[in-house]
Design an enzyme around this catalytic site. Structure first.
Site, PDB file in Angstrom:
ATOM      1  CG  ASP A  70      53.772  -7.099   0.267  1.00  0.00           C
ATOM      2  OD1 ASP A  70      53.354  -6.417  -0.689  1.00  0.00           O
ATOM      3  OD2 ASP A  70      53.958  -6.640   1.411  1.00  0.00           O
ATOM      4  CB  THR A  91      61.519  -9.915  -7.517  1.00  0.00           C
ATOM      5  OG1 THR A  91      62.000 -11.121  -6.935  1.00  0.00           O
ATOM      6  CG2 THR A  91      62.631  -9.244  -8.272  1.00  0.00           C
ATOM      7  CG  ASN A 116      55.240 -17.995 -10.509  1.00  0.00           C
ATOM      8  OD1 ASN A 116      55.707 -16.982 -11.040  1.00  0.00           O
ATOM      9  ND2 ASN A 116      55.949 -18.752  -9.670  1.00  0.00           N
ATOM     10  NE  ARG A 117      52.401 -18.381 -18.928  1.00  0.00           N
ATOM     11  CZ  ARG A 117      51.740 -19.525 -18.765  1.00  0.00           C
ATOM     12  NH1 ARG A 117      52.310 -20.523 -18.136  1.00  0.00           N
ATOM     13  NH2 ARG A 117      50.520 -19.681 -19.232  1.00  0.00           N
ATOM     14  CG  PHE A 120      60.801 -10.277 -11.732  1.00  0.00           C
ATOM     15  CD1 PHE A 120      60.564 -11.275 -10.808  1.00  0.00           C
ATOM     16  CD2 PHE A 120      62.109 -10.106 -12.203  1.00  0.00           C
ATOM     17  CE1 PHE A 120      61.585 -12.107 -10.351  1.00  0.00           C
ATOM     18  CE2 PHE A 120      63.145 -10.923 -11.760  1.00  0.00           C
ATOM     19  CZ  PHE A 120      62.877 -11.925 -10.841  1.00  0.00           C
ATOM     20  CB  SER A 179      62.645 -15.444 -11.076  1.00  0.00           C
ATOM     21  OG  SER A 179      62.399 -15.189  -9.725  1.00  0.00           O
ATOM     22  CG  ASN A 181      58.465 -17.142 -14.665  1.00  0.00           C
ATOM     23  OD1 ASN A 181      58.370 -18.094 -15.436  1.00  0.00           O
ATOM     24  ND2 ASN A 181      58.130 -17.204 -13.395  1.00  0.00           N
ATOM     25  CB  THR A 182      63.387 -12.307 -15.904  1.00  0.00           C
ATOM     26  OG1 THR A 182      62.308 -11.761 -15.142  1.00  0.00           O
ATOM     27  CG2 THR A 182      64.133 -11.181 -16.603  1.00  0.00           C
ATOM     28  CE  LYS A 219      63.751 -17.363  -3.731  1.00  0.00           C
ATOM     29  NZ  LYS A 219      62.442 -16.774  -3.459  1.00  0.00           N
ATOM     30  CG  ASN A 248      63.065 -18.471  -7.356  1.00  0.00           C
ATOM     31  OD1 ASN A 248      61.872 -18.680  -7.591  1.00  0.00           O
ATOM     32  ND2 ASN A 248      63.589 -17.262  -7.329  1.00  0.00           N
ATOM     33  N   GLY A 273      56.114 -25.682  -4.299  1.00  0.00           N
ATOM     34  CA  GLY A 273      55.352 -26.558  -3.406  1.00  0.00           C
ATOM     35  C   GLY A 273      56.053 -27.899  -3.222  1.00  0.00           C
ATOM     36  CB  THR A 324      53.378 -23.290  -2.650  1.00  0.00           C
ATOM     37  OG1 THR A 324      54.180 -22.650  -3.641  1.00  0.00           O
ATOM     38  CG2 THR A 324      52.287 -24.090  -3.323  1.00  0.00           C
TER      39      THR A 324
HETATM   40  C1  LIG Z   1      53.217 -16.960  -7.501  1.00  0.00           C
HETATM   41  C2  LIG Z   1      54.649 -16.953  -7.099  1.00  0.00           C
HETATM   42  C3  LIG Z   1      55.413 -15.813  -7.307  1.00  0.00           C
HETATM   43  C4  LIG Z   1      56.747 -15.799  -6.928  1.00  0.00           C
HETATM   44  N1  LIG Z   1      57.476 -14.652  -7.112  1.00  0.00           N
HETATM   45  C5  LIG Z   1      58.759 -14.607  -6.700  1.00  0.00           C
HETATM   46  C6  LIG Z   1      59.506 -13.421  -6.831  1.00  0.00           C
HETATM   47  O1  LIG Z   1      59.017 -12.387  -7.302  1.00  0.00           O
HETATM   48  N2  LIG Z   1      60.803 -13.434  -6.409  1.00  0.00           N
HETATM   49  C7  LIG Z   1      61.383 -14.546  -5.851  1.00  0.00           C
HETATM   50  O2  LIG Z   1      62.560 -14.506  -5.466  1.00  0.00           O
HETATM   51  N3  LIG Z   1      60.684 -15.690  -5.703  1.00  0.00           N
HETATM   52  C8  LIG Z   1      59.389 -15.740  -6.111  1.00  0.00           C
HETATM   53  N4  LIG Z   1      58.685 -16.891  -5.948  1.00  0.00           N
HETATM   54  C9  LIG Z   1      59.351 -18.089  -5.369  1.00  0.00           C
HETATM   55  C10 LIG Z   1      59.106 -18.220  -3.877  1.00  0.00           C
HETATM   56  O3  LIG Z   1      59.633 -17.127  -3.177  1.00  0.00           O
HETATM   57  C11 LIG Z   1      59.742 -19.533  -3.344  1.00  0.00           C
HETATM   58  O4  LIG Z   1      61.145 -19.453  -3.509  1.00  0.00           O
HETATM   59  C12 LIG Z   1      59.223 -20.772  -4.070  1.00  0.00           C
HETATM   60  O5  LIG Z   1      57.857 -20.664  -4.360  1.00  0.00           O
HETATM   61  C13 LIG Z   1      59.471 -22.049  -3.269  1.00  0.00           C
HETATM   62  O6  LIG Z   1      58.780 -22.028  -2.041  1.00  0.00           O
HETATM   63  P1  LIG Z   1      57.348 -22.765  -1.799  1.00  0.00           P
HETATM   64  O7  LIG Z   1      57.493 -24.161  -2.309  1.00  0.00           O
HETATM   65  O8  LIG Z   1      57.112 -22.656  -0.335  1.00  0.00           O
HETATM   66  O9  LIG Z   1      56.356 -21.993  -2.602  1.00  0.00           O
HETATM   67  C14 LIG Z   1      57.344 -16.947  -6.333  1.00  0.00           C
HETATM   68  C15 LIG Z   1      56.571 -18.084  -6.118  1.00  0.00           C
HETATM   69  C16 LIG Z   1      55.240 -18.104  -6.482  1.00  0.00           C
HETATM   70  C17 LIG Z   1      54.432 -19.354  -6.231  1.00  0.00           C
END
Ligand SMILES: Cc1cc2nc3c(=O)[nH]c(=O)nc-3n(C[C@H](O)[C@H](O)[C@H](O)COP(=O)(O)O)c2cc1C
Length: 342
Positions: A70, A91, A116-117, A120, A179, A181-182, A219, A248, A273, A324
């Site tokens: 979200d 974020t 994912n890339r 933000f 993250s 991707n920045t 984080k 992350n 995941g 995930t």
């Molecule tokens: C599609 C996607 C978008 C994400 N966007 C953010 C983000 O905007 N900010 C952030 O701190 N982490 C982001 N994450 C990382 C997740 O918050 C989490 O730290 C990471 O996916 C590991 O948890 P999981 O294995 O349960 O997915 C994102 C992950 C995914 C899959």
């Protein structure tokens, strides 16, 4: 029903479109008068054994939704009603930005993983304020990051601008420096850069919310070397932070069951995941050993089952988050996990 019927249909769509469709349907459902309350009653047991007191807050259960689902704080009440003990939005960046070109979200079903890339993509922290202001039933953490167009010299101001906007309305604030991707963002994890950044955000939060001390967390990435994990832990203690969120996504691609072409098709980005489960647990254990009981630790990365969540809590996590697994398992997962965590 989700696995047998809904997930196969969502799989017909590109991953990001499926996300928007599923999240849109949930938000629409929650707008029907009375439905939010019904969902809450169905999915929250209100069991005292599940409650966790941390960060000065009473969490109904320790299972949270991780940041990135979200991003713009548009549906946290509906998500909270599904049984999450808390929802981390964002974020959010200082300025609105579109994120990377699509496609930018990919499934690796054999690994139950995602790459994912997104970069933000969000409407900016100023836009989110209207939706964060006012009383909410769900505990909401607000995760903030750097606007891509802002050069490194302006990073502190960019985070501070967001902290000032959201601080008074956030149950806790997270400085995201992890993250992938920045460009350059993860370099901010180095203590000489992280110290002034966290100190400035702390100060901004104290200014905008003098009566209520807003909890501040950082984080971190799973790709940090162990010595750097220790350094962040020490810094968090030195600056009086409230906690650390670990971890992350990873830029690594080790140990995947998917074949090379499936992995290559995804291209660059953060992997999430099960493939990050082991490292995420390792980082948690390292942090807990380092900080004792002085910080709240939120563990995230590869959690799919009650057993995984328990393992984290026993290893020292105060709270856990999922992302995930929620995509793969569907809307009943948070309440299933929470019930099992009793
Ligand atoms: C599609 C996607 C978008 C994400 N966007 C953010 C983000 O905007 N900010 C952030 O701190 N982490 C982001 N994450 C990382 C997740 O918050 C989490 O730290 C990471 O996916 C590991 O948890 P999981 O294995 O349960 O997915 C994102 C992950 C995914 C899959």
């Amino acid at each position: 029903m989700y696995r047998a019927l809904i997930r196969p249909l969502l799989y017909l769509l590109p991953a990001e479109a499926a996300h928007h469709l599923a999240f849109g349907c949930l938000r629409l459902l929650a707008m029907i008068p009375g439905v939010l309350g019904l969902m809450r009653r169905a999915f929250h047991r209100g069991d005292a054994a599940l409650q966790v007191r941390a960060l000065g807050l009473d969490f109904p259960n320790p299972i949270g939704l991780a940041a990135g689902f979200d991003k713009d704080a548009i549906g946290y009440e509906a998500l909270g009603a599904l049984g999450f003990g808390f929802v981390e939005v964002g974020t959010l960046t200082g300025q609105p930005q579109p994120g990377n070109p699509t496609p930018r979200l990919f499934r690796l079903p054999k690994d139950r993983a995602l790459v994912n890339r997104m970069g933000f993509n969000n409407r900016g922290s100023a836009d989110a304020v209207a939706r964060l202001r006012g009383p909410h039933r769900t505990i909401v953490g607000v995760n903030i990051g750097k606007t891509k167009a802002v050069p490194e010299e302006g990073a502190v101001d960019d985070y501070v601008a967001s902290a000032r906007r959201v601080g008074a309305f956030a149950d806790y604030v997270v400085v995201n420096v992890s993250s992938p991707n920045t460009p350059g963002l993860r370099d901010l994890q180095a203590t000489e850069k992280l110290r002034p950044l966290l100190a400035a955000v702390r100060e901004a939060l104290d200014e905008v919310s003098p009566a209520r001390r807003v909890p501040l967390l950082v984080k971190i990435a799973p790709d940090l070397a162990d010595a750097d994990v220790d350094a962040v832990a020490d810094l968090a203690l030195e600056l009086g932070l409230d906690g650390i969120i670990a971890t992350n996504t990873t830029v690594g691609r080790d140990g995947l069951a998917s074949n090379a072409s499936e992995v290559e098709r995804c291209g660059a980005g953060g992997l999430s995941g099960p493939p990050i489960r082991e490292r995420s647990l390792e980082v948690l254990m390292r942090l807990r050993a380092r900080v004792g009981d002085r910080l709240v630790l939120i563990s995230v990365g590869g959690i799919e089952t009650v057993e995984h969540a328990w393992e984290r809590i026993q290893a020292g996590a105060t709270l856990v988050q999922i992302y995930t697994a929620f995509i793969y398992e569907g809307p009943l997962l948070p309440s299933r996990l929470a019930k099992g965590a009793a």
